[in-house]
Design an enzyme around this catalytic site. Structure first.
Site, mmCIF file in Angstrom:
data_model
loop_
_atom_site.group_PDB
_atom_site.id
_atom_site.type_symbol
_atom_site.label_atom_id
_atom_site.label_comp_id
_atom_site.label_asym_id
_atom_site.label_seq_id
_atom_site.Cartn_x
_atom_site.Cartn_y
_atom_site.Cartn_z
ATOM 1 C CG HIS A 184 -6.011 15.402 1.585
ATOM 2 N ND1 HIS A 184 -6.022 14.962 0.757
ATOM 3 C CD2 HIS A 184 -5.364 14.785 2.348
ATOM 4 C CE1 HIS A 184 -6.506 13.187 0.723
ATOM 5 N NE2 HIS A 184 -6.073 13.435 2.554
ATOM 6 C CG ASN A 224 -5.353 -0.225 5.417
ATOM 7 O OD1 ASN A 224 -5.627 0.648 7.302
ATOM 8 N ND2 ASN A 224 -5.219 1.099 4.543
ATOM 9 C CD GLU A 226 -3.607 0.821 2.113
ATOM 10 O OE1 GLU A 226 -3.524 -0.920 2.318
ATOM 11 O OE2 GLU A 226 -4.112 2.647 2.427
ATOM 12 N NE ARG A 227 -2.294 5.677 0.143
ATOM 13 C CZ ARG A 227 -3.803 5.637 -0.840
ATOM 14 N NH1 ARG A 227 -3.416 5.838 -2.228
ATOM 15 N NH2 ARG A 227 -4.652 5.400 -0.211
ATOM 16 C CD GLU A 243 -1.137 8.101 0.852
ATOM 17 O OE1 GLU A 243 -0.215 7.972 1.988
ATOM 18 O OE2 GLU A 243 -2.031 8.413 1.123
ATOM 19 C CD GLU A 258 -8.085 6.403 6.093
ATOM 20 O OE1 GLU A 258 -7.074 5.469 6.074
ATOM 21 O OE2 GLU A 258 -8.023 6.964 5.782
ATOM 22 C CE LYS A 300 -6.006 2.808 9.096
ATOM 23 N NZ LYS A 300 -6.104 3.059 7.903
ATOM 24 C CG ASP A 343 -2.985 11.139 5.860
ATOM 25 O OD1 ASP A 343 -1.988 9.742 5.874
ATOM 26 O OD2 ASP A 343 -3.830 10.506 4.537
ATOM 27 C CD1 TRP A 350 -11.943 10.764 2.922
ATOM 28 C CD2 TRP A 350 -13.019 9.242 2.572
ATOM 29 N NE1 TRP A 350 -11.816 9.209 3.612
ATOM 30 C CE2 TRP A 350 -12.580 8.665 3.358
ATOM 31 C CE3 TRP A 350 -14.434 8.500 1.355
ATOM 32 C CZ2 TRP A 350 -13.013 7.490 3.878
ATOM 33 C CZ3 TRP A 350 -13.980 6.515 1.681
ATOM 34 C CH2 TRP A 350 -13.644 6.526 2.901
ATOM 35 C CE LYS A 400 -1.254 8.331 8.480
ATOM 36 N NZ LYS A 400 -2.035 8.310 7.838
ATOM 37 N NE ARG A 406 -0.083 4.012 11.769
ATOM 38 C CZ ARG A 406 -1.728 4.464 10.803
ATOM 39 N NH1 ARG A 406 -2.268 3.988 10.802
ATOM 40 N NH2 ARG A 406 -0.573 5.747 9.946
HETATM 41 C C1 GCV Z 1 -2.372 2.662 5.320
HETATM 42 C C2 GCV Z 1 -3.867 7.512 4.778
HETATM 43 C C3 GCV Z 1 -3.064 6.794 3.399
HETATM 44 C C4 GCV Z 1 -3.753 5.078 3.065
HETATM 45 C C5 GCV Z 1 -3.341 4.754 4.924
HETATM 46 C C6 GCV Z 1 -3.959 5.357 5.789
HETATM 47 C C7 GCV Z 1 -3.124 5.686 7.132
HETATM 48 O O1 GCV Z 1 -5.515 7.826 4.623
HETATM 49 O O2 GCV Z 1 -3.718 7.449 2.259
HETATM 50 O O3 GCV Z 1 -3.238 4.410 2.588
HETATM 51 O O4 GCV Z 1 -3.387 3.091 4.995
HETATM 52 O O5 GCV Z 1 -3.183 6.576 5.428
HETATM 53 O O6 GCV Z 1 -1.931 5.686 7.308
HETATM 54 O O7 GCV Z 1 -3.078 4.161 8.278
#
Ligand code: GCV
Length: 721
Positions: free
Chosen positions: A537, A226, A183-184, A409, A307, A303, A381, A559, A376, A340
């Site tokens: 964003h 995730n 992811e990313r 990202e 989301e 996490k 984000d 979003w 974070k 997190r």
């Molecule tokens: C791993 C952002 C990213 C998601 C990521 C999320 C997170 O939303 O786009 O890909 O998911 O951050 O840090 O949990």
């Protein structure tokens, strides 16, 4: 050390001595150990290193010895003999303090008490150079540091380097999925070959561990936050154990992302309620099972309720109740939980930037001692530029870890050159004013501001199976820089850039100086051509590739980019002052006052905190509208200037890497213009003003930019129309 490993490293050592360089493709990272050609420097070194005494006895010391052999052989062009005595003049003596000869120990005196934790000392002692530490891992770190000194052609005369890591947990977060995608991730597939583990050990695993250890990284969360529960199943635990075995000599602990609902998904329980005794027992059993296979397992990263991920709130429980339940399961084994704070809810209509603080700050002091809250970088984000997260100034009773994103990202994927240590430095040196001036974020991270028992920094990895690991050859600097800052959050980006350029390419000042300037300006430049003056964003949604400020049709308001820029006929920006969302109230009063007034708010955060008219006057005397266009143009101009600089760097880099970076800069220029043109055309539909004269005029229409679609952009599951 295994027989096969010994063979591989010995072959490397022989090749090094013969001056045969292996990879020209970036695989060697900053550990190339190029042969020193300058006779003066070479003589200086050989004078100090006529022989090596090195303590033996375990895999970490073996790794240090092999690194030293490869490094010295390659740098000096000759093998240095190993001896059994510590008393030889002009020798290098390497060993733990307690195993050094008494005369050396006597000489170290005052320094010994300062070598704390995993730290080390490199010093001159009666005609000898000594590398020492309390722990084996300190010896390995010391050897890497010593080799760095040589790689950078720095003197060994009267050398005295005492380093102690400022944080405890220096960890990479891999967002790697069990199906091999990342992811990313923009540097190829995951480097973990789950299908072949535990029986097949890819050579990369050890090179990965070695690279991490060389900058002091001491942990890896192998899997995506995730999370899939399957990684906690017995067959995957075997695979994880195989990786842990490879990493162990290099001081790298493995951690796993834990899916909160795992007791249901792989445990067959009807609930994952953290207060349910069966659930608690399930996690205790799971921890026992993991530690049975991996005695030095680091712990879990979670996490939760973010989301769409499951979490304690699904059962009406708090983050603290969820985190503490896992912490209790890990505590008997000295494991930790990294929980997190990246949360925002579809049911909470307040400013997204405020939500993590609102949820977590009231729980300050309620977490177990082995829980770190991983915050974070940025309350939204990982944006190209965010003001520091207000949580850093607001949870004195709870260990807070920094979470930086190394993978790009929101910063051009692995296509754009953006040197991230500059961004990290900006955040770490930000002042929370928690205890008055000087209460830097770095002091929260190293635990000195409010005396935290455990400290850490996490970086979302930019590593993949591309031959050069990070996609863009220069993105290796971001992995390197993260490690250096996790070790010492007070380091300057300039020093990191200087080191990395010298280690990776050349010590020649005609290379280092111009390239350092390039690296140090690159982050500002990317912000300028993407999100200047505090915009954020506004990238296309989902894949986040390229501009999409017009997107307004996604189900959750936050979003949509329009939620963040709020462009309208009267102006642009998000009002986070007391007249708006009042997010500034989450900062100390000095910081809030600075952000609240557009005259004192740093211009780089202007539209983050303020909604201002298009004719608002900037410090330059230009209007906000003109200033936006000028910033976008400056970003584009920087890429052009960088191309010109890079063209002059040909003599200092190998042909393959020269060409790769040249091609990537071409793309970066194209995409910087795309950002400028798409955003300015779109914002002009509100500002209704001419483009400023300093700005090149767009060559395409807004309709064209809006029509672009990228269903297969990397880093996310494909989303065809
Ligand atoms: C791993 C952002 C990213 C998601 C990521 C999320 C997170 O939303 O786009 O890909 O998911 O951050 O840090 O949990």
């Amino acid at each position: 050390m295994s027989f096969s490993k010994k063979i591989t490293l010995s072959v490397l050592a022989i090749l090094s001595v013969m001056g045969i360089s292996h990879a020209n493709n970036g695989y060697d990272l900053w550990l190339k150990y190029r042969k020193i050609e300058d006779p003066g420097i070479l003589t200086g070194y050989t004078k100090h290193i006529r022989a090596v005494y090195m303590e033996e006895g375990n895999e970490t010391l073996d790794a240090a010895r092999e690194e030293l052999s490869v490094g010295l052989g390659s740098l000096l062009g000759t093998a240095v003999p190993y001896v059994n005595s510590q008393s030889g003049d002009h020798s290098l003596v390497i060993g733990k303090i307690r195993n050094l000869d008494r005369d050396i120990r006597k000489h170290l005196n005052g320094d010994v008490s300062k070598i704390k934790k995993d730290g080390f000392l490199i010093t001159t002692c009666q005609n000898r150079t000594v590398i020492t530490a309390h722990k084996d891992i300190g010896i390995l770190y010391g050897v890497f540091r010593f080799l760095r000194q040589l790689q950078m052609h720095k003197s060994l005369e009267e050398i005295h380097i005492l380093e102690v890591p400022e944080t405890d947990v220096r960890v990479l977060n891999h967002w790697d999925n069990l199906d091999g995608t990342v992811e990313r991730g923009y540097a190829g597939a995951s480097i973990w070959k789950w299908q072949k583990l535990p029986d097949y050990i890819d050579r990369r695993y050890e090179d990965y561990a070695r690279a991490n250890a060389s900058v002091g990284i001491n942990g890896a969360v192998l899997t995506n936050v995730n999370a899939s529960a399957w990684v906690l199943s017995p067959s995957y635990i075997e695979k994880v154990a195989a990786l842990a075995k490879v990493f162990r000599p290099y001081g790298i602990k493995v951690y796993l992302a834990a899916r909160f609902s795992a007791p249901i998904e792989i445990g067959g329980l009807p609930t994952a309620d953290p207060l349910n005794p069966e659930v608690q027992q399930w996690w205790r059993d799971k921890a026992n099972e993991i530690y049975g296979k991996i005695p030095d397992f680091g712990g879990f990263l979670v996490k939760a309720n973010s989301e769409g991920q499951p979490g304690p709130q699904d059962y009406g429980r708090s983050h603290a109740e969820g985190a503490n339940m896992l912490a209790d399961a890990l505590a008997p084994h000295n494991g930790i939980v990294m929980w997190r704070a990246f949360v925002y809810s579809e049911h909470d209509t307040s400013d997204r930037a405020k939500q993590a603080y609102s949820e977590f700050v009231p729980q300050d002091g309620k977490f177990r001692d082995n829980v770190l809250i991983q915050v974070k970088n940025g309350a939204i984000d990982f944006q190209p530029r965010e003001p520091f997260h207000p949580m850093f100034g607001a949870m004195p009773e709870t260990p807070l870890m920094m979470e930086f994103q190394i993978t790009q990202e929101y910063l051009g994927f692995s296509t754009h050159l953006v040197f991230l240590p500059k961004l990290y430095e900006e955040v770490l040196k930000a002042d929370t004013y928690r205890h008055g001036k000087g209460s830097l974020v770095a002091k929260v991270i190293d635990g000195t501001l409010d005396r935290k028992p455990i400290t850490g920094m996490a970086g979302v990895a930019n590593i993949g199976s591309d031959i050069n690991w990070t996609g863009h050859p220069l993105a290796q600097a971001n992995w390197y820089g993260f490690g250096r800052l996790a070790w010492d959050p007070y380091l300057g980006a300039e020093q990191i850039a200087d080191e990395w350029l010298r280690l990776t390419f050349s010590n020649k000042s005609d290379f280092v100086q111009p390239m350092k300037a390039v690296l140090l300006k690159s982050h500002d430049a990317a912000v300028n051509y993407m999100t200047p003056l505090g915009l954020h964003h506004i990238m296309a949604t989902g894949h986040h590739y390229g501009p999409g400020p017009w997107v307004d049709n996604l189900s959750r308001p936050e979003w949509n980019p329009v939620y963040y820029h709020k462009a309208a006929t009267r102006g642009i920006g998000f009002d986070r002052t007391p007249s708006g969302s009042n997010a500034t109230s989450q900062y100390a009063k000095e910081v809030a006052a600075m952000f609240n007034d557009p005259e004192t708010c740093p211009e780089e955060y202007l539209l983050w905190f303020h909604h201002l008219p298009w004719d608002y006057k900037l410090q330059s005397g230009k209007t906000l509208w003109e200033g936006l266009g000028i910033k976008y143009q400056e970003g584009v101009d920087w890429v052009r200037d960088t191309q010109a600089t890079w063209n002059k760097m040909k003599p200092y880099v190998n042909e393959q890497q020269f060409q790769e970076v040249s091609m990537l800069l071409n793309i970066q220029l194209k995409e910087a213009k795309w950002w400028r043109d798409a955003c300015m055309l779109y914002f002009r539909t509100f500002s209704k003003r001419e483009f400023p004269e300093e700005m090149e005029k767009p060559s395409r229409t807004l309709a064209y930019y809006r029509s672009l679609k990228f269903p297969y952009a990397p880093g996310i599951k494909p989303q065809p129309d």
